[in-house]
Design a protein around this motif. Structure first.
Motif, PDB file in Angstrom:
ATOM      1  N   UNK A  14     -30.627 104.883  84.994  1.00 24.58           N
ATOM      2  CA  UNK A  14     -31.625 103.809  85.019  1.00 24.58           C
ATOM      3  C   UNK A  14     -31.434 102.881  83.813  1.00 24.58           C
ATOM      4  N   UNK A  15     -31.190 103.452  82.645  1.00 25.51           N
ATOM      5  CA  UNK A  15     -30.966 102.654  81.432  1.00 25.51           C
ATOM      6  C   UNK A  15     -29.691 101.816  81.546  1.00 25.51           C
ATOM      7  N   UNK A  16     -28.629 102.422  82.067  1.00 22.78           N
ATOM      8  CA  UNK A  16     -27.365 101.698  82.244  1.00 22.78           C
ATOM      9  C   UNK A  16     -27.562 100.534  83.213  1.00 22.78           C
ATOM     10  N   UNK A  17     -28.256 100.789  84.319  1.00 20.80           N
ATOM     11  CA  UNK A  17     -28.486  99.726  85.297  1.00 20.80           C
ATOM     12  C   UNK A  17     -29.336  98.612  84.703  1.00 20.80           C
ATOM     13  N   UNK A  18     -30.292  98.961  83.862  1.00 15.78           N
ATOM     14  CA  UNK A  18     -31.084  97.937  83.188  1.00 15.78           C
ATOM     15  C   UNK A  18     -30.207  97.030  82.356  1.00 15.78           C
ATOM     16  N   UNK A  19     -29.254  97.635  81.648  1.00 22.31           N
ATOM     17  CA  UNK A  19     -28.308  96.839  80.859  1.00 22.31           C
ATOM     18  C   UNK A  19     -27.472  95.946  81.770  1.00 22.31           C
ATOM     19  N   UNK A  20     -26.960  96.520  82.849  1.00 21.62           N
ATOM     20  CA  UNK A  20     -26.114  95.747  83.748  1.00 21.62           C
ATOM     21  C   UNK A  20     -26.897  94.615  84.418  1.00 21.62           C
ATOM     22  N   UNK A  21     -28.138  94.859  84.762  1.00 19.44           N
ATOM     23  CA  UNK A  21     -28.961  93.818  85.380  1.00 19.44           C
ATOM     24  C   UNK A  21     -29.237  92.674  84.407  1.00 19.44           C
ATOM     25  N   UNK A  22     -29.402  92.992  83.134  1.00 24.67           N
ATOM     26  CA  UNK A  22     -29.656  91.945  82.133  1.00 24.67           C
ATOM     27  C   UNK A  22     -28.405  91.149  81.811  1.00 24.67           C
ATOM     28  N   UNK A  23     -27.246  91.726  82.030  1.00 23.49           N
ATOM     29  CA  UNK A  23     -25.997  91.028  81.712  1.00 23.49           C
ATOM     30  C   UNK A  23     -25.185  90.809  82.984  1.00 23.49           C
ATOM     31  N   UNK A  35     -17.828 102.224  82.916  1.00 22.88           N
ATOM     32  CA  UNK A  35     -19.233 101.961  82.626  1.00 22.88           C
ATOM     33  C   UNK A  35     -19.743 100.846  83.544  1.00 22.88           C
ATOM     34  N   UNK A  36     -18.879  99.940  83.906  1.00 22.84           N
ATOM     35  CA  UNK A  36     -19.255  98.810  84.738  1.00 22.84           C
ATOM     36  C   UNK A  36     -19.066  99.127  86.216  1.00 22.84           C
ATOM     37  N   UNK A  70     -27.240  98.578  94.967  1.00 24.21           N
ATOM     38  CA  UNK A  70     -26.935  97.670  96.073  1.00 24.21           C
ATOM     39  C   UNK A  70     -27.159  96.217  95.663  1.00 24.21           C
ATOM     40  N   UNK A  71     -28.261  95.951  94.965  1.00 22.78           N
ATOM     41  CA  UNK A  71     -28.550  94.585  94.526  1.00 22.78           C
ATOM     42  C   UNK A  71     -27.515  94.098  93.516  1.00 22.78           C
ATOM     43  N   UNK A  72     -27.100  94.973  92.598  1.00 23.50           N
ATOM     44  CA  UNK A  72     -26.060  94.590  91.641  1.00 23.50           C
ATOM     45  C   UNK A  72     -24.740  94.314  92.354  1.00 23.50           C
ATOM     46  N   UNK A  73     -24.406  95.137  93.331  1.00 21.49           N
ATOM     47  CA  UNK A  73     -23.169  94.944  94.096  1.00 21.49           C
ATOM     48  C   UNK A  73     -23.209  93.606  94.834  1.00 21.49           C
ATOM     49  N   UNK A  74     -24.355  93.311  95.410  1.00 25.73           N
ATOM     50  CA  UNK A  74     -24.516  92.037  96.113  1.00 25.73           C
ATOM     51  C   UNK A  74     -24.367  90.868  95.145  1.00 25.73           C
ATOM     52  N   UNK A  75     -24.978  90.981  93.975  1.00 25.23           N
ATOM     53  CA  UNK A  75     -24.872  89.928  92.960  1.00 25.23           C
ATOM     54  C   UNK A  75     -23.430  89.772  92.505  1.00 25.23           C
ATOM     55  N   UNK A  76     -22.721  90.878  92.384  1.00 29.64           N
ATOM     56  CA  UNK A  76     -21.322  90.828  91.961  1.00 29.64           C
ATOM     57  C   UNK A  76     -20.488  90.114  93.018  1.00 29.64           C
TER      58      UNK A  76
END
Length: 96
Positions: A14-23, A35-36, A70-76
């Motif tokens: 959850x913490x890692x995803x928070x970082x990825x969502x912010x960046x 990590x990515x 899924x949302x991060x993958x879509x954004x990517x």
């Protein structure tokens, strides 16, 4: 793996995803680092989901994290198609 460890691992993810969502811009440009790599984090969540007798609250947390992945993958994917349509820009590495 104990349920306590599973909960701690989900918190870490959850913490890692928070970082990825912010960046998000950084995430869209990077594919090689573990990590990515969203597939790596997805596999860790799924490994928890297949635990025998997994409590419902842990499964719910895992499903929420999979939705965020899924949302991060879509954004990517959206970012990659946008990047392909734009003219090439200089990366930070070329500046230094």
């Amino acid at each position: 793996m104990s349920f306590e460890f599973a909960e701690r691992d989900l918190q870490h993810i959850r913490n890692v995803l928070g970082y990825l969502e912010r960046s998000a811009d950084f995430v869209r440009q990077t594919e090689v680092n573990a990590v990515i790599s969203l597939g790596y984090w997805r596999a860790r969540v799924r490994a928890i989901q297949v635990m025998p007798l997994l409590p419902m609250h842990i499964d719910k947390q895992a499903k929420e994290l999979l939705g965020r992945l899924d949302r991060l993958e879509s954004a990517r994917q959206d970012g990659q198609s946008t990047t392909a349509a734009r003219p090439a820009t200089r990366s930070l590495a070329s500046v230094y």
